[in-house]
Write a protein that holds these residues in place. Structure first.
Motif, PDB file in Angstrom:
ATOM      1  N   ARG A  30       0.731  -1.152   0.178  1.00  0.00           N
ATOM      2  CA  ARG A  30      -0.025  -0.065  -0.094  1.00  0.00           C
ATOM      3  C   ARG A  30       0.886   1.359  -0.030  1.00  0.00           C
ATOM      4  NH1 ARG A  30      -2.979   2.615  -2.104  1.00  0.00           N
ATOM      5  NH2 ARG A  30      -4.935   3.856  -1.227  1.00  0.00           N
ATOM      6  N   LEU A  31       2.038   1.266   0.625  1.00  0.00           N
ATOM      7  CA  LEU A  31       2.844   2.483   0.771  1.00  0.00           C
ATOM      8  C   LEU A  31       3.386   2.502  -0.749  1.00  0.00           C
ATOM      9  CD1 LEU A  31       4.527   2.124   4.312  1.00  0.00           C
ATOM     10  CD2 LEU A  31       3.166   4.009   3.282  1.00  0.00           C
ATOM     11  N   ALA A  32       3.894   1.649  -1.371  1.00  0.00           N
ATOM     12  CA  ALA A  32       4.318   1.609  -2.570  1.00  0.00           C
ATOM     13  C   ALA A  32       3.502   2.419  -3.801  1.00  0.00           C
ATOM     14  CB  ALA A  32       4.972   0.194  -3.099  1.00  0.00           C
ATOM     15  N   PHE A  58       3.866   1.852  14.668  1.00  0.00           N
ATOM     16  CA  PHE A  58       2.358   2.188  14.407  1.00  0.00           C
ATOM     17  C   PHE A  58       1.649   0.972  14.950  1.00  0.00           C
ATOM     18  CE2 PHE A  58       4.568   4.872  11.454  1.00  0.00           C
ATOM     19  CZ  PHE A  58       3.848   5.894  11.278  1.00  0.00           C
ATOM     20  N   PHE A  59       0.769   1.034  15.777  1.00  0.00           N
ATOM     21  CA  PHE A  59      -0.212   0.028  16.511  1.00  0.00           C
ATOM     22  C   PHE A  59      -1.398  -0.092  15.802  1.00  0.00           C
ATOM     23  CE2 PHE A  59       3.125   1.427  19.325  1.00  0.00           C
ATOM     24  CZ  PHE A  59       3.657  -0.019  19.897  1.00  0.00           C
ATOM     25  N   ALA A  60      -1.903  -1.133  15.183  1.00  0.00           N
ATOM     26  CA  ALA A  60      -2.989  -1.469  14.451  1.00  0.00           C
ATOM     27  C   ALA A  60      -4.397  -0.972  15.157  1.00  0.00           C
ATOM     28  CB  ALA A  60      -3.314  -2.765  14.143  1.00  0.00           C
ATOM     29  N   GLU A  61      -4.259  -1.143  16.605  1.00  0.00           N
ATOM     30  CA  GLU A  61      -5.507  -0.775  17.546  1.00  0.00           C
ATOM     31  C   GLU A  61      -5.752   0.815  17.453  1.00  0.00           C
ATOM     32  OE1 GLU A  61      -3.619  -4.182  19.973  1.00  0.00           O
ATOM     33  OE2 GLU A  61      -3.082  -2.468  18.600  1.00  0.00           O
ATOM     34  N   GLN A  77      -6.618   3.416   7.054  1.00  0.00           N
ATOM     35  CA  GLN A  77      -6.191   4.629   7.741  1.00  0.00           C
ATOM     36  C   GLN A  77      -4.962   4.690   8.193  1.00  0.00           C
ATOM     37  OE1 GLN A  77      -8.236   5.222  11.530  1.00  0.00           O
ATOM     38  NE2 GLN A  77      -7.724   7.269  11.804  1.00  0.00           N
ATOM     39  N   MET A  78      -4.322   3.353   8.777  1.00  0.00           N
ATOM     40  CA  MET A  78      -2.964   3.267   9.403  1.00  0.00           C
ATOM     41  C   MET A  78      -1.971   3.566   8.178  1.00  0.00           C
ATOM     42  SD  MET A  78      -1.010   0.226  11.313  1.00  0.00           S
ATOM     43  CE  MET A  78      -0.953  -0.998   9.971  1.00  0.00           C
ATOM     44  N   LEU A 121      -2.489   5.239   5.278  1.00  0.00           N
ATOM     45  CA  LEU A 121      -2.386   6.686   5.046  1.00  0.00           C
ATOM     46  C   LEU A 121      -1.593   7.469   6.067  1.00  0.00           C
ATOM     47  CD1 LEU A 121      -6.039   7.265   3.953  1.00  0.00           C
ATOM     48  CD2 LEU A 121      -4.103   7.185   2.392  1.00  0.00           C
ATOM     49  N   ASN A 122      -1.597   7.195   7.138  1.00  0.00           N
ATOM     50  CA  ASN A 122      -1.126   7.786   8.423  1.00  0.00           C
ATOM     51  C   ASN A 122       0.739   7.500   8.059  1.00  0.00           C
ATOM     52  OD1 ASN A 122       0.220   8.431  11.136  1.00  0.00           O
ATOM     53  ND2 ASN A 122      -1.881   9.038  11.320  1.00  0.00           N
ATOM     54  N   MET A 123       0.975   6.152   7.715  1.00  0.00           N
ATOM     55  CA  MET A 123       2.274   6.022   7.494  1.00  0.00           C
ATOM     56  C   MET A 123       2.847   6.725   6.409  1.00  0.00           C
ATOM     57  SD  MET A 123       1.968   1.797   8.253  1.00  0.00           S
ATOM     58  CE  MET A 123       3.944   1.455   7.854  1.00  0.00           C
ATOM     59  N   SER A 124       1.941   6.673   5.166  1.00  0.00           N
ATOM     60  CA  SER A 124       2.435   7.465   4.044  1.00  0.00           C
ATOM     61  C   SER A 124       2.721   8.916   4.376  1.00  0.00           C
ATOM     62  CB  SER A 124       1.402   7.564   2.955  1.00  0.00           C
ATOM     63  OG  SER A 124       1.617   8.017   1.860  1.00  0.00           O
ATOM     64  N   GLU A 125       1.905   9.292   5.060  1.00  0.00           N
ATOM     65  CA  GLU A 125       2.126  11.110   5.228  1.00  0.00           C
ATOM     66  C   GLU A 125       3.272  11.204   6.236  1.00  0.00           C
ATOM     67  OE1 GLU A 125      -1.474  11.909   7.429  1.00  0.00           O
ATOM     68  OE2 GLU A 125      -2.841  11.915   5.585  1.00  0.00           O
ATOM     69  N   TYR A 126       3.422  10.237   7.115  1.00  0.00           N
ATOM     70  CA  TYR A 126       4.747  10.427   7.877  1.00  0.00           C
ATOM     71  C   TYR A 126       5.956  10.228   7.164  1.00  0.00           C
ATOM     72  CZ  TYR A 126       8.492   9.042  11.411  1.00  0.00           C
ATOM     73  OH  TYR A 126       9.497   8.810  12.159  1.00  0.00           O
ATOM     74  N   ALA A 127       5.949   9.269   6.147  1.00  0.00           N
ATOM     75  CA  ALA A 127       7.039   9.096   5.272  1.00  0.00           C
ATOM     76  C   ALA A 127       7.351  10.399   4.491  1.00  0.00           C
ATOM     77  CB  ALA A 127       6.796   7.810   4.344  1.00  0.00           C
ATOM     78  N   GLN A 128       6.280  10.869   4.118  1.00  0.00           N
ATOM     79  CA  GLN A 128       6.615  12.250   3.151  1.00  0.00           C
ATOM     80  C   GLN A 128       7.092  13.241   3.860  1.00  0.00           C
ATOM     81  OE1 GLN A 128       2.368  12.084   1.706  1.00  0.00           O
ATOM     82  NE2 GLN A 128       3.157  12.265  -0.232  1.00  0.00           N
ATOM     83  N   GLU A 129       6.612  13.288   5.095  1.00  0.00           N
ATOM     84  CA  GLU A 129       7.140  14.404   5.998  1.00  0.00           C
ATOM     85  C   GLU A 129       8.620  14.242   6.490  1.00  0.00           C
ATOM     86  OE1 GLU A 129       6.531  15.420  10.913  1.00  0.00           O
ATOM     87  OE2 GLU A 129       4.809  14.506   9.753  1.00  0.00           O
ATOM     88  N   ILE A 130       9.001  12.921   6.737  1.00  0.00           N
ATOM     89  CA  ILE A 130      10.393  12.735   7.156  1.00  0.00           C
ATOM     90  C   ILE A 130      11.329  12.809   5.794  1.00  0.00           C
ATOM     91  CG2 ILE A 130      12.186  10.772   7.816  1.00  0.00           C
ATOM     92  CD1 ILE A 130      10.331  12.039  10.057  1.00  0.00           C
ATOM     93  N   LEU A 131      10.854  12.278   4.845  1.00  0.00           N
ATOM     94  CA  LEU A 131      11.703  12.203   3.340  1.00  0.00           C
ATOM     95  C   LEU A 131      11.991  13.732   2.698  1.00  0.00           C
ATOM     96  CD1 LEU A 131      10.776   9.005   2.072  1.00  0.00           C
ATOM     97  CD2 LEU A 131      12.577   9.541   3.297  1.00  0.00           C
TER      98      LEU A 131
END
Length: 317
Positions: free
Chosen positions: A25-27, A290-293, A300-301, A303-313
């Motif tokens: 999904r991140l890819a 990132f915790f599934a709960e 949603q998780m 999308l959150n991971m994707s946003e975090y990656a974009q922010e860091i990179l």
């Protein structure tokens, strides 16, 4: 002028935590390609027992360093790092984002920490002597020899991993310097990557164990017994056979245990492996967990991971 670092995303976590789906999904969200960091998914024909992603799960996303080594062939961490670096450079050169996905912590840390492996530290004859010693005296005895000369390396290597124990002893006796010291010195070279490291887990450990139990059931339905039988019939009592699932099924196929007993052992060993993985990844403070709960749904998780990656990179600092 400082060389520009290559952006690199890492998705790690224990077995059955959902890394494959998250990586795909991140890819899709980040225009990336996946590089596997799994020491067992490298082997050809071992699909079910290694939880190797099948084409339907990949959803058209290219996956690299999966299914390319014969089960009889040895394969080292140094070889993985060299191949992974090549793939990262290729993917980045195509304008895509390389995403390392897997649960083999040693592969990941050796790659991102720019560990250098020297060929001059190699003595295959000595390594073979250590393997023979383990066969005659037991893996625990060989591990104890390593613990006597390099306790720091020993505490990171499971006694049953004869290959890595032998390699660490080989480095010590050919150079006079513990392998842990070699690794420490090589880490002084900065990483060539702009890293975004993420790890998956569950607040409730039982949820992870339930996923592990379900995976074992699905593996049996998908043909784990047939894969184990194939390995035995072809004489592959090598590193590839040490993957959780195969050696437990061997006891069943030899008539030493019932199928249910073998399955219980697979579940138990998988839980123990998950604990070791979590211990390894928690030591590295660069991981954002990132915790599934914490999310209403997997999407949603992601999308959150994707946003975090974009922010860091995109953060040049």
């Amino acid at each position: 002028m400082e060389e520009k670092k290559i952006p690199l995303v890492v998705v790690a976590g224990p077995t059955a935590s959902g890394k494959t789906a998250a990586g795909v999904r991140l890819a899709q969200l980040l225009n990336g390609e996946v590089i596997s960091a799994d020491s067992m998914q490298i082997y050809r024909r071992l699909t079910v027992g290694t939880a190797k992603p099948i084409p339907e799960e990949m959803e058209g996303i290219p996956h690299h360093l999966i299914d390319f080594v014969e089960p009889s062939e040895p394969f080292s961490v140094a070889e993985y790092v060299e191949l992974a670096r090549e793939k990262i450079n290729e993917i980045s050169a195509r304008g895509k984002l390389p995403i390392v996905v897997g649960g083999t912590g040693l592969y990941i840390s050796s790659l991102v920490d720019n560990i250098c492996f020297s060929e001059s530290e190699s003595d295959t004859k000595l390594r073979e002597e250590y393997r023979k010693f383990a066969e005659e005296n037991g893996a625990e005895e060989l591990w104890q020899r390593l613990n006597n000369v390099d306790p720091e390396a020993a505490k990171k290597i499971h006694p049953n991993n004869v290959g890595r124990v032998a390699r660490a002893l080989e480095v010590y006796h050919t150079t006079g310097v513990p392998i842990s010291k070699h690794q420490q010195l090589s880490r002084q070279q900065p990483s060539p990557y702009r890293l975004c490291m993420m790890a998956l887990n569950f607040h409730d450990r039982q949820k992870l164990y339930d996923r592990i139990n379900l995976r074992v059931t699905k593996m049996l339905e998908a043909g784990l017994e047939e894969e184990a039988k194939w390995l035995i019939e072809n004489g592959y009592n090598t590193t590839s056979f040490q993957a959780i699932g195969y050696k437990e099924m061997a006891a069943y196929l030899a008539g030493e245990e019932s199928l249910e007993q073998a399955c219980d052992h697979i579940r138990q060993e998988s839980r123990r492996y998950a604990k070791r993985q979590l211990t390894w990844f928690r030591r590295d403070e660069r991981y954002r967990w990132f915790f599934a709960e914490d999310f209403s749904a997997p999407e949603q998780m992601y999308l959150n991971m994707s946003e975090y990656a974009q922010e860091i990179l995109t953060d040049e600092n």
